[in-house]
Structure formats: C-alpha cells, structure tokens
Design an enzyme around this catalytic site. Structure first.
Site, PDB file in Angstrom:
ATOM      1  N   ASP A 220      -1.095   4.567   4.585  1.00 32.81           N
ATOM      2  CA  ASP A 220      -2.030   3.699   4.103  1.00 32.81           C
ATOM      3  C   ASP A 220      -3.082   4.236   3.084  1.00 32.81           C
ATOM      4  O   ASP A 220      -3.331   5.319   3.206  1.00 32.81           O
ATOM      5  CB  ASP A 220      -3.014   3.459   5.442  1.00 32.81           C
ATOM      6  CG  ASP A 220      -3.919   2.293   5.403  1.00 32.81           C
ATOM      7  OD1 ASP A 220      -3.274   1.146   5.260  1.00 32.81           O
ATOM      8  OD2 ASP A 220      -5.032   2.596   5.577  1.00 32.81           O
ATOM      9  N   GLU A 282       1.703   3.102   0.394  1.00 38.08           N
ATOM     10  CA  GLU A 282       1.055   1.791   0.230  1.00 38.08           C
ATOM     11  C   GLU A 282       0.003   2.296  -0.842  1.00 38.08           C
ATOM     12  O   GLU A 282      -1.207   2.647  -0.602  1.00 38.08           O
ATOM     13  CB  GLU A 282       0.146   1.420   1.459  1.00 38.08           C
ATOM     14  CG  GLU A 282      -0.154  -0.018   1.091  1.00 38.08           C
ATOM     15  CD  GLU A 282      -1.664  -0.151   1.502  1.00 38.08           C
ATOM     16  OE1 GLU A 282      -2.279  -1.467   1.325  1.00 38.08           O
ATOM     17  OE2 GLU A 282      -2.431   0.826   1.748  1.00 38.08           O
TER      18      GLU A 282
HETATM   19  C1  NOJ Z   1      -4.338  -1.251   3.919  1.00 42.05           C
HETATM   20  C2  NOJ Z   1      -3.778  -2.074   4.980  1.00 42.05           C
HETATM   21  O1  NOJ Z   1      -2.538  -2.538   5.030  1.00 42.05           O
HETATM   22  C3  NOJ Z   1      -5.066  -2.946   5.447  1.00 42.05           C
HETATM   23  O2  NOJ Z   1      -4.648  -3.958   6.389  1.00 42.05           O
HETATM   24  C4  NOJ Z   1      -6.345  -2.184   5.835  1.00 42.05           C
HETATM   25  O3  NOJ Z   1      -7.220  -3.111   5.869  1.00 42.05           O
HETATM   26  C5  NOJ Z   1      -6.697  -1.120   4.678  1.00 42.05           C
HETATM   27  N1  NOJ Z   1      -5.383  -0.478   4.276  1.00 42.05           N
HETATM   28  C6  NOJ Z   1      -7.446  -0.026   5.146  1.00 42.05           C
HETATM   29  O4  NOJ Z   1      -6.888   0.720   5.869  1.00 42.05           O
END
Ligand code: NOJ
Length: 556
Positions: A220, A282
């Site tokens: 993440d 991500e």
């Molecule tokens: C990316 C995640 O996919 C999202 O859902 C989240 O709110 C943010 N990162 C913070 O962790």
C-alpha cells in the site's frame, strides 16, 4: 497507419515466473462473502467461495487488509500486523484460507500497509504517552508546530482524503503539544521510515506471513514511505488518484528515491523463501519510466499501471499508454501489470459510461451526472478483452466479472469512506465500488450472506448481475470472462511480445503470439482480416464485422 513493436530486448533479460502473466483477482473482504450474517464479509465466507474463483479461471487472489483495525479506512488503518480482525475471523481462518486456496491451485497475496499504522496501534499509543524527542515518537513523524505558540501545522501538506495532513496532539498534562503527520486520515499516522526499528519491524511482519505460506504482498502507498527530509511546503492539492505527473516537480511526499532501498531489502528476504513470493507496488507514479524503477530486477515484481487505468477510451490514448508502458517496463526486464478497477476508483463498467474528456469523479452520487450504463458495460467488456490480451499480468476487481456497475445512488448517510467527511462533502469517495457483490439473485443480500444485512445497501437492480443468473448463460459478462480466461491460457496470452498491425484514430489492432486482437473505437463497424477465425468477441459481431466499442480475438 502507424506500425511499431515493443519486443526489444531489455538490458537484463526478461523476468520469468508465474506472476509475469498471472491473472490476479482482488478480494475486498468486507464485500465478498459474509458467512455469519452480520453484513460484513469475512474470511470463512471467502474460503467457501474459492472453488468458484478457480472455476472462473484466475491464477491468484489478492486480499485487501483483514488485520485488527478500528476500520477508520476500511482496514487500511492497521492496529496489529500479525493478527486477524475479529469482524473477519481468526488467524486459524486465515491459515485455512491460504491452505484451501493452494489446494484449488490459487496463490494468495495479502496487503501490507507500511506507510502508516492505525492510531490504535500500540506504537502510536506509546508515542502519545511519551515526550517529544523520545524513541516512541521517533517511529512516527512528529514535529513542533509553526508560529510563536506552535499553533500552526509544521508545513502546508494536505491529506489525500481532504483537510490538513497534520493533527496536533494533547500532551499527557492536557496542554497542546506537537503535531503528527498523516497523509491519509487522522487515524492513520505516517511511520518514520528513517527509523531502523520501523524497518526491522516490517521485515519481521513479512516473515510472519511468508511463514504462513502467502505468495506475496500488495504494498500500500509504496511511493510514500520516504518523505523529503526538509518536509518542504507543497502548494499543490493532494490527490489520491493522480500520481506525481511529469510536468510538475516531484512532490516532497511521493516517489522519493529512498523508497527503493527498502524494496531491495524486502526482495532479498522474499528471494530467500521458496516458491517465487512476490511484491506488487501500489504506487501512483508517473511517468511510466519512474514507475518502472519500482520493478527493476532487484526490487518489486509488479507495479499497478494506473496510467493505463486512467487512460481515456480512445484509440490514440489507449495506444499511447500501452506502448509507453511496455517500453518502460521492457527497459528494466519487467512485465507490465494491467488493471481497470479496484476498491479506490469508480468501477470501469460505469467509468467508461461517462463522457470522454470530463474530469474523472471520485465517487458518484444521486445528484451527479450519471454514467450511461449500457455504453459503460459495452466499453468495459471491450476494454477487458483488450487488457487480457496484452503481454503482462492483469488484476481483476471482485464483481467486474459480473459487469457490476458502481452504486451511483448510495444515500449519503450510508457513506463510510473518510473522504466524504474530510472533503467537507465535496467528494463522495469510494463506497460506490465497495458494495457487497451479488451471488444468487433470489437469496437474501443476493447471496452475499445468509441474511439481508449488508454494510452498504445493495441496489435493487443487482439481481440481474448475480453470478447464478449469468453462469451458463451464453453472452453474459461472467461467461465472457470465463471464456477469455480459458483462451488466454490455451493461447499463452500474457506472455511474449506485442506487434502492432494498426493503430489510428479508430482502431487498435495487434498480434500477440498466434492471436490477433482488434478493438474498434470508431463509429463504423470494421472487418477482421481475410480468413480470420473468430476466437471470441466482447459482443456479437455485426454481419461478420467488429462493431463500435468492441474487441475481437481471432486466429489469423
Ligand atoms: C491505498 C488503498 O488502496 C486505499 O484504499 C487506502 O485508503 C489508502 N491507500 C491509504 O492506506
């Protein structure tokens, strides 16, 4: 006509492994399947449906976070990285899920949230109780405020969800104290990745899940861990869905060079395990060359291609993003990782039904311009066939195999995404793509669980999207996914090179392996090449011609 190909050799030679061409299905645990009827999906619910995912034909699943968490951001606020949130089950349930998935031939990727913890994490509680400058505060980003009495935040950064990125704490003696950084919600304090203790802790968390048998981690906010040391002001708005774009200076909170040594260390750890465990980033980073740095041979394996997800539905835009992406990842010997939907964006069956060229909304509500549902689904099916033919891995988001649209009429009182509140009700946020999915048309909560309970209300129209209505129904979106996933395996798609045959204003046409792929964006139907044998199309051909907003796979 413009002919190009992108099969040049990379300096390091192309990567190999199961993940280079895998189709990976994202499970959002809250909304996938609820075993106990409390309206929130759970791990036993997922385990019970793994056979249906194997039947769909995917290679792996990625689970969004299921760890102990106050759920301030639907689990992306982790209070304990080594457990399971009771809402979702137990550690034994997680072990069973992993074992059963493997027995079904599915690999399992879990979510790792290293940029921030929950404010309920033991470390953050200890930090609040400790003094400025203490080792406990050193695990997070605490700073004194600006101004004579420290009443102004340390810099002007904004939270991705809206509002300031800093919150002032109250000291144990009741007086206003320091400020802590949270790029997301106040309940998600950012960790300080300059701290050796933070680094050691996450290596240990990785080991914990690797030892339990997971096949990889989706990381993440992978582009956010390191902040520019001076925490310089940044006068730009903060957006979750647009990375650092090439035209602007790099923001001081995103895509700093220091993140890469963290992933190199993680990669060494993963490589010490058997079975090709993977890391997927991500990272909302542009341009493609910057994103490709995350998938250099000694770093992560995959990075979601969000530039592709965001690209307009026109032949030139799709051609540009595909070629640019392949060139950038080829140059580092990595595959490209395609994705059209996830739990943070408007589902592509609705997104592609919005007018081309208007700004992409962060959520859609009743009073907002509504997507054209039929057009959106037609384009979504065409986009999916195009994506699943491209070389590289692809991620699917639960429900897209049903052609599920965004819920665009959620009552605002039902919204739970912190974006809605933090943006002062200007952005509806991501709840519309997170609604529990329909399995059986005539069951309570459409088979999501044994009762009517559903943590977000499901629209009445969703019976028609239920899996049982579509399974075995020729032409359904579900059967289209099953068929093309089978053909993808049979024809080794996802592997090898892509050779453009045509790309213009209206048509994209390429060969990959022994398969030809043609997407028609134009108004007039177009023929397949002489002698082509149709393998599958996203909608019926029109007198043998590929109609508007359709993709056909064929054997030349
Ligand atoms: C990316 C995640 O996919 C999202 O859902 C989240 O709110 C943010 N990162 C913070 O962790």
């Amino acid at each position: 006509m413009n002919t190009q190909h992108t099969d040049q050799e990379s300096a390091t030679g192309p990567a190999t492994g199961w993940w280079t061409e895998a189709v990976i299905y994202q499970i959002y645990p809250r909304s996938f399947a609820d075993s106990d009827g409390d309206g929130i999906g759970d791990l036993p619910g997922i385990t019970a449906r793994l056979g249906q995912l194997a039947d769909l034909g995917v290679d792996a699943v990625w689970l969004s976070p299921f760890y102990p968490s106050p759920q301030a951001d639907a689990g992306y606020d982790v209070a304990d990285y080594r457990g399971v949130e009771p809402l979702f089950g137990t550690l034994d349930d997680a072990d069973k899920l992993i074992a059963d998935a493997h027995a079904h031939g599915l690999r399992v990727i879990v979510d790792l949230v290293p940029n921030h913890t929950s404010s309920a994490h033991a470390w953050f509680r200890a930090a609040l109780a400790a003094a400025p400058g203490s080792p406990e505060r050193g695990r997070y980003v605490f700073r004194d405020g600006r101004g004579p009495d420290g009443a102004e935040p340390p810099n002007d950064w904004r939270s991705v969800f809206g509002g300031p990125a800093w919150t002032r704490v109250t000291d144990p003696d009741g007086r206003p104290g320091q400020w802590y950084l949270h790029l997301f919600d106040t309940a998600q304090p950012d960790l300080n990745w300059d701290s050796p203790e933070v680094r050691a802790e996450f290596l240990d968390v990785l080991r914990f899940w690797l030892d339990r048998g997971v096949d990889g981690f989706r990381v993440d906010v992978a582009h956010g861990l390191i902040k520019q040391a001076d925490l310089a002001d940044w006068q730009e708005p903060q957006e979750i869905l647009s990375g650092s774009d090439a035209q602007r200076p790099r923001p001081p909170m995103w895509d700093q060079d220091g993140v890469h040594e963290i992933y190199r260390e993680w990669r060494r750890l993963l490589d010490s395990y058997d079975g090709q465990r993977i890391l997927v980033a991500e990272a909302w980073v542009e341009p493609a060359e910057r994103l490709a740095r995350y998938v250099r041979p000694d770093e992560m394996h995959q990075a979601f291609n969000f530039e592709y997800l965001l690209a307009a539905w026109t032949a030139p835009a799709q051609y540009a993003v595909i070629t640019r992406s392949l060139e950038a990842t080829d140059a580092v010997g990595a595959p490209t990782t395609w994705v059209l939907s996830n739990h943070d964006v408007v589902r592509h069956a609705s997104r592609l039904g919005l007018p081309i060229g208007v700004p992409r909304p962060n959520g859609i509500g009743v009073g907002d311009p509504q997507p054209d549902a039929a057009l959106g689904l037609r384009r979504a099916r065409a986009a999916t066939l195009l994506m699943l033919a491209l070389p590289g891995s692809a991620y699917l988001y639960q429900g897209e195999e049903l052609g599920l649209p965004e819920h665009t009429a959620l009552p605002d009182e039902a919204r739970q995404d912190p974006t809605w509140e933090r943006s002062g009700h200007t952005e509806r946020g991501r709840d519309g793509c997170r609604v529990p999915i329909p399995w059986e048309a005539d069951a309570p909560s459409y088979g999501f669980g044994p009762t009517d309970a559903s943590w977000l209300p499901q629209p009445a129209s969703w019976a028609e999207y239920a899996r049982d209505r579509q399974a075995g129904t020729p032409g359904s979106t579900y059967e289209m996914y099953r068929t093309v996933l089978r053909l993808r395996r049979e024809h080794d798609l996802g592997r090898g090179a892509l050779r453009w045959l045509a790309s213009g204003d209206e048509v994209l046409h390429f060969r990959t392996g022994e398969v030809g792929v043609l997407t028609n964006f134009g108004a007039a139907a177009v023929p397949l090449p002489e002698g082509a044998e149709l393998l599958h199309a996203s909608c019926p051909l029109d007198d043998g011609l590929v109609p508007t907003d359709a993709t056909a796979w064929y054997r030349p």
